[in-house]
Each structure stands twice: as structure tokens, then as C-alpha cells.
Design a protein around this motif. Structure first.
Motif, PDB file in Angstrom:
ATOM      1  N   THR A  51      42.900  -6.815  64.035  1.00 26.34           N
ATOM      2  CA  THR A  51      41.561  -7.528  64.920  1.00 26.34           C
ATOM      3  C   THR A  51      40.700  -8.957  64.845  1.00 26.34           C
ATOM      4  N   TYR A  88      38.855 -12.089  66.112  1.00 24.05           N
ATOM      5  CA  TYR A  88      37.195 -12.286  67.460  1.00 24.05           C
ATOM      6  C   TYR A  88      36.897 -13.826  66.825  1.00 24.05           C
ATOM      7  N   LYS A 133      32.035 -14.029  73.424  1.00 20.77           N
ATOM      8  CA  LYS A 133      32.775 -13.629  72.159  1.00 20.77           C
ATOM      9  C   LYS A 133      34.031 -12.636  72.165  1.00 20.77           C
ATOM     10  N   ASP A 134      35.480 -13.244  72.127  1.00 17.12           N
ATOM     11  CA  ASP A 134      36.547 -13.048  72.497  1.00 17.12           C
ATOM     12  C   ASP A 134      36.949 -12.906  71.059  1.00 17.12           C
ATOM     13  N   ALA A 135      37.757 -11.092  71.708  1.00 17.14           N
ATOM     14  CA  ALA A 135      38.342 -10.595  70.053  1.00 17.14           C
ATOM     15  C   ALA A 135      39.934  -9.963  70.971  1.00 17.14           C
ATOM     16  N   MET A 151      31.050  -6.481  65.336  1.00 17.68           N
ATOM     17  CA  MET A 151      32.858  -6.534  65.419  1.00 17.68           C
ATOM     18  C   MET A 151      33.458  -6.132  64.012  1.00 17.68           C
ATOM     19  N   GLU A 180      36.686 -12.397  61.686  1.00 20.15           N
ATOM     20  CA  GLU A 180      36.050 -13.034  62.963  1.00 20.15           C
ATOM     21  C   GLU A 180      37.557 -14.929  62.599  1.00 20.15           C
ATOM     22  N   CYS A 196      42.973  -7.787  74.518  1.00 18.40           N
ATOM     23  CA  CYS A 196      42.003  -8.477  74.424  1.00 18.40           C
ATOM     24  C   CYS A 196      40.259  -8.040  74.790  1.00 18.40           C
TER      25      CYS A 196
END
Ligand code: ATP
Ligand code: MG
Length: 562
Positions: free
Chosen positions: A125, A127, A152-154, A55, A62, A433
């Protein structure tokens, strides 16, 4: 805390679930709720580390957002009802209501609404790796379908569609690397956009018998789609044109009944399904040997439709399931919208219900006799169907480990994530997403990598790289060799677990196989007499004897070659 079990509890139905329990990686608290024990947590942390690295490399930043969320945000997006089946609701002492986040589109969009004012701040972006709560009706298979799990969501935010597509491709590229590094051969599958809404979507799916997802693959592999999305053609039927004729079919309730008792093959029948949104009725027509695909029906009918109950059907159609049909002359005065599957186009000599209990029509010529308002692909693809390019389609099962959606502006409009473009005009951000089931991925690794004796961890996510098994420790030479082995592992940066328990060798070996670290180093009087320590590969079973002080270097060397 190395508590291995000889047998897993009977409720553990699949290999990976049994092995996680037997190897002492997780323990159950309740249905869909698990504690991670030290070894399980170490493996989980390694999966997380791979995800973070990819990521970060993809330029995502993050963050960490709350799991407890104001329901007002979910009202704004409309998902308070659209996602009602999985939403957990809680109340605080002031009787104020909250939801437990099953995902974070609402929260992240609200966050970005406050942070982004100008196109100069885009693209972005974000996450997180965070706990999600979903009231799954049927939690099962351990971490595969849990009520509380790690995701893990981005989320990507772009100034325009072109930018959003680029962000999407970058994330999907990172996903490919993540799954490859965790030892999974995940297929990238075209998927339906479902309740998320949006323009395009891909799932990452690990082929496995026990998977809950169905994937349709074209021979040669150039087309891969989920069963919800896949399009195909069944073998063509030959109909004989004729005139419409009503015939009595007392007691016939199903396609199979009509086939058996009246000799009308399933493929020669039109299946009529009734849907309602509470106010309006819609009929979905598919060939008798086909099944309607829920997600395609939802797309064809629009939001809010569900299968009608028997009483609703009787009221709208004047007949009961088993005798329903869309023959125009029987629908007079009934307000129904009819959507027919594309496969029915041009068909002749078919049979269908007469909207009168105990009667059917034969000689049906679809376009001549039926009331059809719209055509759509609403059938479920079957094994052996033909793809658009004329190839055979195969249906197989797999585990959905990740999912990416190009969302468009649905959430940014609803939650006010707007920015000023170069002309000073306000625009909604174009979003994407991207979710990875971190805990599900961990279990998928075990589902794919195990044998009858236990887990066979890929090195990148093994709780430890090496299991050191010492025998005859009272022997001074063995003790010295053990110290040398461990010093050498430490020097080489190889993580290891030392099984120094006072157990029989057989017990230790069984546990080592069950836990399944990539390498087992065994040392005792016998191995020293043979010239050193035994290093055994868990995956191949190959054994080599290596001088104690060289163990670390040997493992690093081997790991690089593997
Ligand atoms: P499914 O179809 O399996 O219910 P989903 O489409 O609801 O998955 P998403 O909302 O896309 O899942 O969530 C992103 C990822 O989170 C999924 O790809 C999956 O790996 C994981 N996931 C979803 N639900 C669960 C669950 N109940 N337990 C564990 N992992 C889950
Ligand atoms: Mg789900």
C-alpha cells in the motif's frame, strides 16, 4: 503575521470559512484558491502528522508522485472522458498536452506496473500527501470545495480479492483513528462506487448542517448509507383496481398540475423520465412523489446515458414532458428500454401520460398496462421511509472528509499492473484506493468546534496549544513571571504563541478567543497578586491560577486528562 479581522468578507457563507479568514489562517487568491498563513499552516501540518502516523502504522509506504500527468494514462483508463468535468488540461512549449492530477489511480498503477513482478512483492500500500487540481464548477465554502487542495491518497495492491479486502479493512481502520484523533466524529457510510468503478465503497462523513453530502441513517444507527446508495421503502399507497382509461388533460405539464387540477395525488401517478446515450432511449419510471436518484439511474442504465433534451424527447416519444408514459399500447414502434422502480411493483389505479400532448391515462395497473423491461431501485430515499429491517430512516447532512473504494482490477488491467502468481501465471493486481481531503478535514474541524467568539481547537490539531498573554510587561515581576512561564512550557514540550503586542487587554483576549488555542495563560500585576498566572480553558471557560513555573506541567497534565 497575526492579522485577525473583525468581519469576514461577505462571500464567506459558513462559520468555518469565516473563522479561517478572520483568524488569519488562510487568504483567498481566487475562486477555490487559498494561501495558508503561518497559523493555518501549523494546524494543517498537525493534521498531516496524524495522517502520516496512522498510515505508517497501517503499513502504508509514503511516496510522492507528480501533479503534472501524461493524458495517455487517462486515455488508457478511460477517465479522460469519464472525469472530463474536473480535469485541467495544459500545454507545454512543444504543444504537448498534459493534465493536472485530480487524483492518482492512473499514475500509481503505472508506477507499480514497473515495480511489481511477483506475488512475493505483494501486498503493498502506497500513500502520498499531495496537491490535487479539480475544475470544480462551483468552488465554495473556502477549503471545503477548492480547485486546488491537499489530499492524502493511498492505493493498495494485492494478489487476490481476499487480500484486497484485508488491505481495505486496514485502511478503513486507520481512517477511523485519524478522524478520531483530529477531533471529528466521522460516520462510516456505505457509498456508491460512481465513476471509480469497483465493488464496495465507504465514505467518512462528519455530520454538519452545511455539509454537501446527504446521509441516510436507520433508527438505532446500524445502517448508514449515502443518499446515492441508500435503499428504503416509502409508505405504501392504496390503489383501486380498474380499467385503463384515457382522459383529456389540456395544459397539464407536471405531477403537481395533475394533482391540483385533476385530483390525482402525486403518489398515485407514475413519473416518466427520459434518458439517452445519443443512440438509444431509456425510460425511468418512479412513483410521482419520488425523485429518481442519479447514481442509481446511472447504474441501472450503464455508462453513457444522460437526461434527454426536450427535442430528443419529442422525437423519441412523440410527445413533450408532462404527457409522457410507458403504457405499452402507446409505445408501439418506439425503441425504448423501460426501467421501473421497485416501488411500482404490483401497483394499481395509477395515472400516467399518454404520449400524446394533453392526454393522460388513469386506472393504470403497472404490470398489466406498462411496458417494463427491467425492475431496479432507482428512487431517492426520503426521511421517514422504512429500512430493510423495518426501521425508520432519517436523512441528514454531512461533510465528506474521506472515501475508500475497493477497486478490483479495472486500473491494473487497463494500465498493466500485473504480477506472476505462484504458478508462474500472469495476474492483474487487485486494487483499493483511499482518499482523505486534508484541507477539507482541517476546515471540518473548525466547522464542528467553534462558538460565537471563535475557534475551539481540539488540542491535537491546534496551531499552538497555548496562547500566552502578557499585560504590564514594564513591571519587572511580571517580566520575570513571563520568562518563568515560557521556560516551563518549553521544558514540558508545550508549543505556545506569545502575544506580546502593545494592545489593550480586551483586544488580546478577543483575538485569543478567535484563534481558539486550547489554553490561554494570562499574566499581569493582577494575576500575580492573586498568586500566579491565570490558565483559561477555551472550551469550558474554566479558569485556574497556577504558579508561573508550573504552567507547563499543569497544561500537560490537563491535556492528558481531557
Ligand atoms: P465530493 O463528492 O465532495 O466532490 P469526491 O467524491 O469527488 O468528493 P474523492 O474523489 O473521493 O472526492 O476525493 C477524496 C477526498 O478528497 C474527498 O473525500 C474529500 O474529502 C476531498 N475532496 C474532493 N474534492 C475536493 C475539493 N474540491 N476540495 C477539497 N477537498 C476535496
Ligand atoms: Mg468531487
Amino acid at each position: 503575521m497575526l492579522n485577525t479581522l473583525r468581519e469576514a468578507p461577505a462571500e464567506a457563507e459558513i462559520a468555518s470559512h469565516r473563522l479561517m479568514l478572520r483568524a488569519g489562517l488562510i487568504r483567498k487568491l481566487g475562486a477555490g484558491l487559498y494561501s495558508f498563513l503561518p497559523l493555518g499552516l501549523r494546524a494543517l501540518r498537525k493534521v498531516e502528522k496524524i495522517i502520516r502516523e496512522e498510515m505508517d502504522r497501517a503499513g502504508a509506504l509514503e511516496v510522492l508522485m507528480p501533479g503534472l500527468q501524461p493524458p495517455e494514462l487517462w486515455e488508457k483508463s478511460g477517465r479522460i472522458t469519464a472525469a472530463a468535468d474536473v480535469l485541467f488540461h495544459v500545454k507545454d512549449h512543444q504543444e504537448r498536452r498534459w493534465v493536472l492530477g485530480p487524483t492518482h489511480e492512473e499514475v500509481v498503477t503505472d508506477l507499480m506496473a514497473g515495480e511489481v513482478q511477483s506475488y512475493r512483492q505483494l501486498p503493498r500500500t502506497l500513500y502520498q500527501i499531495q496537491t490535487k487540481y479539480r475544475d470544480e464548477i462551483r468552488p465554495r465554502f473556502g477549503l471545503m470545495r477548492a480547485k486546488e487542495f491537499l489530499m492524502k491518497d493511498a492505493y493498495s495492491f494485492d494478489a487476490d480479492e481476499t487480500g484486497a479486502k484485508k488491505s481495505y479493512e486496514t485502511m478503513v481502520g486507520a481512517y477511523r483513528k485519524i478522524f478520531e484523533r483530529t477531533g471529528l466524529k466521522a460516520l462510516q457510510v456505505e457509498a456508491d462506487t460512481g465513476v471509480m468503478g469497483g465493488a464496495s465503497s465507504h465514505e467518512f462523513n462528519v455530520p454538519a448542517e452545511i455539509g454537501e453530502g446527504e446521509v441516510v441513517t436507520e433508527e438505532g444507527g446500524s445502517y448508514v448509507a449515502t443518499i446515492e446508495k441508500a435503499e428504503g421503502k416509502p409508505a405504501a399507497r392504496k390503489g383501486v383496481a380498474g380499467s385503463l382509461e384515457k382522459f383529456p388533460t389540456p395544459g397539464i405539464r407536471t405531477i403537481e398540475d395533475l394533482a391540483k387540477k385533476h385530483g390525482v395525488a402525486a403518489q398515485d401517478q407514475v413519473k416518466t423520465l427520459v434518458f439517452t446515450n445519443g443512440k438509444e432511449t431509456a425510460l425511468i419510471l418512479v412513483r410521482g412523489d419520488d425523485e429518481a436518484q442519479e447514481s442509481k439511474v446511472a447504474r441501472a442504465l450503464g455508462a453513457g446515458y444522460r437526461t434527454a433534451a426536450d427535442a430528443e424527447i419529442k422525437e423519441a416519444m412523440g410527445a413533450s414532458p408532462g404527457s409522457l408514459g410507458a403504457v405499452a399500447s402507446t409505445l408501439g414502434g418506439k425503441k425504448v428500454t423501460v426501467v421501473a422502480d421497485l416501488v411500482l411493483k404490483g401497483q394499481t389505479g395509477m395515472a400516467t401520460g399518454a404520449n400524446e400532448n394533453g392526454f393522460h391515462f388513469k386506472g393504470v395497473e403497472v404490470e398489466r398496462d406498462l411496458k417494463i423491461d427491467r425492475w431496479a431501485d432507482v428512487r431517492t430515499v426520503r426521511e421517514g421511509d422504512q429500512s430493510a429491517s423495518g426501521k425508520k430512516l432519517k436523512v441528514s447532512r454531512g461533510i465528506e472528509v474521506g472515501h475508500a473504494f475497493l477497486l478490483g482490477t479495472k486500473y491494473s488491467v487497463a494500465l498493466g499492473a500485473k504480477f506472476l502468481d505462484p504458478h508462474g501465471k500472469e495476474q492483474p493486481a487487485v486494487m483499493g484506493c483511499y482518499g482523505i481531503g486534508v484541507t477539507r478535514t482541517l476546515q471540518a474541524v473548525i466547522e464542528v468546534h467553534h462558538d460565537k467568539d471563535g475557534i475551539q481547537w481540539p488540542a491535537a490539531v491546534a496551531p499552538y496549544t497555548v496562547m500566552v498573554v502578557t499585560l504590564d510587561l514594564a513591571d519587572a515581576a511580571v517580566k520575570k513571571a513571563a520568562d518563568d512561564v515560557m521556560a516551563s512550557l518549553e521544558k514540558a514540550g508545550v508549543d505556545y504563541l506569545w502575544d506580546d503586542r502593545d494592545e489593550r487587554p480586551g483586544v488580546k483576549f478577543k483575538d485569543a478567543d478567535l484563534l481558539g488555542f486550547p489554553w490561554r495563560i494570562t499574566l499581569g500585576a493582577k494575576s500575580l497578586a492573586a498568586g500566579g498566572v491565570e490558565i483559561k480553558c477555551r472550551r469550558t471557560g474554566a479558569v485556574e491560577v497556577v504558579p508561573p513555573g508550573q504552567a507547563g506541567g499543569w497544561v500537560v497534565n490537563r491535556a492528558e486528562k481531557n
